[in-house]
Scaffold this motif. Structure first.
Motif, PDB file in Angstrom:
ATOM      1  N   LEU A  24       2.597  -1.130  -5.211  1.00  0.00           N
ATOM      2  CA  LEU A  24       2.265  -1.303  -6.628  1.00  0.00           C
ATOM      3  C   LEU A  24       2.859  -0.178  -7.468  1.00  0.00           C
ATOM      4  O   LEU A  24       3.476  -0.424  -8.507  1.00  0.00           O
ATOM      5  CB  LEU A  24       0.740  -1.338  -6.792  1.00  0.00           C
ATOM      6  N   PHE A  25       2.685   1.046  -7.016  1.00  0.00           N
ATOM      7  CA  PHE A  25       3.144   2.184  -7.819  1.00  0.00           C
ATOM      8  C   PHE A  25       4.659   2.365  -7.766  1.00  0.00           C
ATOM      9  O   PHE A  25       5.272   2.715  -8.766  1.00  0.00           O
ATOM     10  CB  PHE A  25       2.454   3.476  -7.350  1.00  0.00           C
ATOM     11  N   ALA A  26       5.241   2.151  -6.608  1.00  0.00           N
ATOM     12  CA  ALA A  26       6.659   2.515  -6.462  1.00  0.00           C
ATOM     13  C   ALA A  26       7.613   1.326  -6.535  1.00  0.00           C
ATOM     14  O   ALA A  26       8.804   1.518  -6.773  1.00  0.00           O
ATOM     15  CB  ALA A  26       6.861   3.234  -5.131  1.00  0.00           C
TER      16      ALA A  26
ATOM     17  N   PHE B  31       1.218   1.863  -2.561  1.00  0.00           N
ATOM     18  CA  PHE B  31       2.624   2.309  -2.627  1.00  0.00           C
ATOM     19  C   PHE B  31       3.506   1.214  -3.235  1.00  0.00           C
ATOM     20  O   PHE B  31       4.345   1.486  -4.094  1.00  0.00           O
ATOM     21  CB  PHE B  31       3.132   2.698  -1.236  1.00  0.00           C
TER      22      PHE B  31
ATOM     23  N   LEU C 197       1.490   9.713  -1.185  1.00  0.00           N
ATOM     24  CA  LEU C 197       2.469   8.685  -1.585  1.00  0.00           C
ATOM     25  C   LEU C 197       3.436   9.217  -2.633  1.00  0.00           C
ATOM     26  O   LEU C 197       4.600   8.821  -2.672  1.00  0.00           O
ATOM     27  CB  LEU C 197       1.751   7.433  -2.110  1.00  0.00           C
TER      28      LEU C 197
ATOM     29  N   ARG D 272       6.552   6.395 -12.407  1.00  0.00           N
ATOM     30  CA  ARG D 272       7.066   5.090 -11.989  1.00  0.00           C
ATOM     31  C   ARG D 272       6.070   3.977 -12.346  1.00  0.00           C
ATOM     32  O   ARG D 272       6.447   2.896 -12.798  1.00  0.00           O
ATOM     33  CB  ARG D 272       7.359   5.108 -10.478  1.00  0.00           C
ATOM     34  N   PHE D 273       4.796   4.274 -12.146  1.00  0.00           N
ATOM     35  CA  PHE D 273       3.764   3.291 -12.460  1.00  0.00           C
ATOM     36  C   PHE D 273       3.693   3.063 -13.974  1.00  0.00           C
ATOM     37  O   PHE D 273       3.563   1.931 -14.447  1.00  0.00           O
ATOM     38  CB  PHE D 273       2.413   3.762 -11.917  1.00  0.00           C
TER      39      PHE D 273
END
Lengths: 346, 468
Positions: free
Chosen positions: B452-454, B450, A19, A152-153
């Motif tokens: 959540l993170f991006a 994805f 990812l 980003r998180f």
């Protein structure tokens, strides 16, 4: 159970790695554009000869100026064949420049020189604990040396130096109060806060005998902005130390462009003691950073009081004459490196 | 400490590790310390208020159990009054003062209200209600008084649900906290799924809707009716995603310890009536009010008028529970009126909602959602004048705004939430996921991770219900 957990965790790590790649090549650039446009600008430049890192002082002009060019535009006139790229963001300081410097692609770019704005006020408590600091820190999260997806998180979690305005103000007040002011001569005030308090009691009178409140406020403001002793514990000094080391290690010629301050007003409003501190701090910087790979361009006393745009506040915003003086001084220093490219523009 | 913070994401695994390493007889100490640490990350000194509540209700529980007749009642009243007074002082002092001043001014009396400059302790309404439920149950004889102060303290303080529920009863959470839970793979798996989904709902959905909603509510008259209407719809989804996300993370965190908390949400926006909505929204609060206010008031016993009054009282008090403002009271009252109107309609026309999906049910669902959305205005607007501005902006035909608002991402988020609700309808995310083959499950995890993170919002918003 342990085996099962380890297998699942391995799957999770694999997914995260995949990812991360997906994010890097899809949404990352857009996020950078929104949150850290300066980082994108640094990375996307095609072979600039010189980078110029600065804040609002570079491009702010007086409305009545007939020439509104920025300092970098004016300096570029002395080097028509050299590409000077300004990377500018208001209220920036060495902590941010440090990260920007590391973003310069040393393999792709043959950067010949890096000019960094060195603003005396950026070492003071008000700037260090400025309410804009949180925003600046936020802008740096995506550019950290971690996988982009993790950055980003972290941004979503607001996992950075994310203090509230109130917390920062408290820290600023404490620094003014608790940091002793040192003079090589007798001086009645022990700290910036003491000096500011004494000044605030009413120092100036108008011709009719009433207090000149505006002048008093301005004098207090000058004290808060410049009454400090620079030493190696100052976080900005530590940042500049890192920048100088990084540039030396990577053979980037570094120019620290020490901006002009309104010495005239500091003298007339507060007095020679404040000017003493400003010059002492200037000397500290010049002595510390003048090395083979680093040049400190001293503009501190170069601009006269009336050539500052803000007449009732301390800024490094100059009218054309001031910007030109600094650009010229900058060009003269760069000339030592770019002898052939130099043209006497004015 | 916020669930959507790096602090919590480090704290939780460390705690879980210690939880299973520490011997069972000392585990309550670990939970107590961790809960105090969790709470003290907000305003440290406010832990003293919690200790006071714990002390009062612990002693009251024992006193009630050891007493008979009038004395028993007296201890209950003393306990309830202490809790309510604490709540009133911190939450309603300024509100009461302003209202008293307003009333006295009406009669020509001068009264200058004293406004206390205090921050409401986080989650005070939740833990006072939880603690009060214990003493009431002891009084009713349904619950034995707890003799172990540590266990009782953990019931009030238990960090996964201490600041925004679910409001648990002692017979459930108290018992769970006393049981020894061994590390079980399924608990870890379910806990992880719930936390992941909760974070996704909060950070990716709610936090991406918040900026749009905040802009609209900051100055509704600046925007066009369609933009304001979109803002209202988005707020409906935002508050749901925000609270549902929090509750799901709470459930997941507790599940990692082997503890099962009650479900607080069951796809409320798929309700076909207001009464169904309230059986699916903030279930722990609805059941609290049902058991400790509605039924003692007489419930649906007595005549129609008495029942209607009971419903209105319960909803208005529920509104006031949310916030010290008349806008919350009106929000509650409107829900009460709506519920009454629905019941009268059903009675007069002998109308019964069928459980099967049909076009009529879809229309009823849309009606319920729309009515709830309009009533949310009083919940979200900080004053009546702001609520008035919202309705004015919604109904005017002129002064169309040319300000453009980013609505694509919020729109996608709403669709995702609706799809997820349709998917888990009458179930829960972890149970629903369990019905799929591992490969599909992992595909869903991948999408959630994805998103959540991006795609999570880049501004952090505290959980809305934390302020209550």
């Amino acid at each position: 159970m342990t085996k099962k957990i380890i297998i699942k965790l391995s799957c999770l790590v694999t997914i995260l790695v995949a990812l991360n790649v997906l994010y890097k090549y899809t949404l990352f650039q857009n996020d950078l554009k929104t949150k850290s446009p300066e980082a994108l600008a640094i990375k996307s430049q095609d072979l600039p000869d010189v980078y110029f890192f600065g804040e609002s002082s570079n491009a702010t002009y007086r409305d009545s100026d007939s020439i509104k060019s920025s300092i970098t535009e004016l300096a570029s006139m002395f080097f028509p064949t050299i590409k000077i790229v300004p990377i500018v963001k208001p209220a920036t300081h060495a902590g941010i420049y440090k990260s920007w410097a590391r973003m310069i692609d040393l393999k792709k770019n043959k950067t010949k020189a890096l000019i960094i704005t060195l603003n005396l006020r950026s070492f003071d408590a008000a700037w260090i604990h400025s309410k804009l600091e949180t925003q600046l820190q936020e802008s740096m999260v995506l550019t950290q040396d971690h996988p982009p997806l993790l950055n980003r998180f972290q941004l979503s979690l607001q996992a950075f130096d994310n203090k509230t305005e109130k917390q920062r103000e408290q820290m600023m007040l404490e620094q003014w109060k608790n940091t002793p002011l040192l003079f090589p001569f007798a001086f009645p005030f022990k700290s910036t806060a003491d000096w500011d308090y004494a000044m605030a009691q009413g120092h100036y009178k108008k011709s009719d005998g009433t207090w000149d409140k505006e002048k008093n406020i301005l004098a207090c403001h000058y004290i808060k902005a410049y009454a400090f002793n620079l030493n190696d514990q100052n976080p900005r000094v530590k940042d500049f130390d890192e920048i100088v080391m990084y540039c030396a290690k990577n053979r980037i010629n570094l120019y620290l462009n020490l901006m002009a301050e309104n010495i005239d007003y500091a003298d007339s409003l507060v007095g020679k003691e404040l000017v003493f501190l400003m010059k002492q701090n200037r000397d500290f910087i010049v002595k510390r950073y003048s090395k083979r790979t680093c040049v400190v361009i001293d503009n501190l006393d170069l601009v006269r009081g009336k050539d500052f745009i803000d007449q009732n506040w301390t800024t490094e915003h100059y009218a054309y004459k001031g910007r030109m003086a600094i650009a010229k001084n900058l060009a003269l220093n760069l000339k030592k490196q770019f002898v052939k490219e130099y043209k006497d523009a004015y | 400490m916020l669930f959507n913070s790096l602090h919590f994401l480090i704290f939780l695994p460390v705690f879980i590790l210690l939880y299973y390493l520490v011997a069972f007889k000392y585990r309550w100490i670990l939970i107590f310390i961790a809960s105090c640490y969790f709470y003290m990350a907000f305003v440290p000194t406010y832990i003293l208020i919690l200790f006071l509540i714990i002390g009062i209700d612990f002693v009251s529980g024992i006193a009630i159990e050891n007493s008979k007749n009038q004395k028993r009642k007296l201890f209950l009243i003393l306990s309830l009054l202490s809790n309510i007074l604490l709540l009133c002082f911190f939450k309603y002092f300024n509100f009461l003062n302003e209202n008293i001043s307003g009333i006295l001014n009406l009669f020509g009396q001068q009264f200058h209200p004293i406004n206390l400059d205090i921050i409401l302790p986080i989650g005070l309404s939740f833990h006072t209600f939880q603690s009060m439920s214990y003493t009431i149950e002891v009084y009713k004889g349904h619950q034995k008084a707890e003799r172990h102060l540590g266990y009782f303290a953990n019931y009030v303080l238990y960090f996964p649900q201490m600041v925004a529920g679910p409001i648990e009863r002692y017979d459930r959470l108290g018992t769970e906290l006393k049981q020894e839970h061994k590390p079980v793979y399924q608990n870890f798996s379910d806990g992880f799924k719930l936390i992941l989904f909760g974070l996704f709902v909060k950070m990716t959905i709610a936090d991406n809707l918040a900026p749009y909603v905040n802009q609209i509510y900051a100055d509704p008259l600046k925007y066009s009716p369609s933009q304001v209407f979109t803002g209202l719809i988005l707020f409906s989804f935002q508050i749901y995603a925000d609270f549902y996300g929090y509750s799901t993370i709470a459930l997941g965190s507790a599940r990692l310890m082997g503890i099962r908390l009650m479900d607080n949400f069951k796809t409320p926006y798929l309700s076909k009536s207001v009464s169904e909505f309230w059986s699916r929204w903030h279930i722990s609060l609805s059941t609290w009010f049902r058991d400790y206010l509605y039924i003692p008031l007489g419930g649906n016993r007595g005549n129609l008028l008495r029942w209607s009054i009971n419903i209105l009282i319960v909803f208005m008090v529920s509104g006031l529970w949310h916030g010290a403002s008349w806008t919350f009271v009106i929000w509650g009252a409107l829900h009460g009126v709506n519920l009454l109107a629905e019941r009268f309609f059903n009675k007069v026309f002998n109308f019964k909602i069928k459980e099967t999906w049909s076009l009529l049910n879809l229309l009823l669902l849309l009606k319920t959602f729309l009515v709830t959305t309009l009533i949310w205005v009083f919940f979200r607007a900080e004053s009546f004048s702001k609520a008035k501005d919202v309705f004015q902006a919604l109904t005017r035909t002129t002064n169309i705004s040319d300000i453009s608002l980013e609505s694509v991402l919020p729109g996608i988020m709403c669709v995702l939430l609706v799809l997820s609700d349709l998917w888990v309808y009458n179930s829960r995310i972890d149970d629903r996921l369990q019905t799929y083959k591992p490969v599909y499950r992992w595909a869903i995890y991948t999408v959630l991770i994805f998103c959540l993170f991006a795609l999570a919002g880049t501004q952090k918003f505290a959980f809305i219900y934390f302020q209550f």
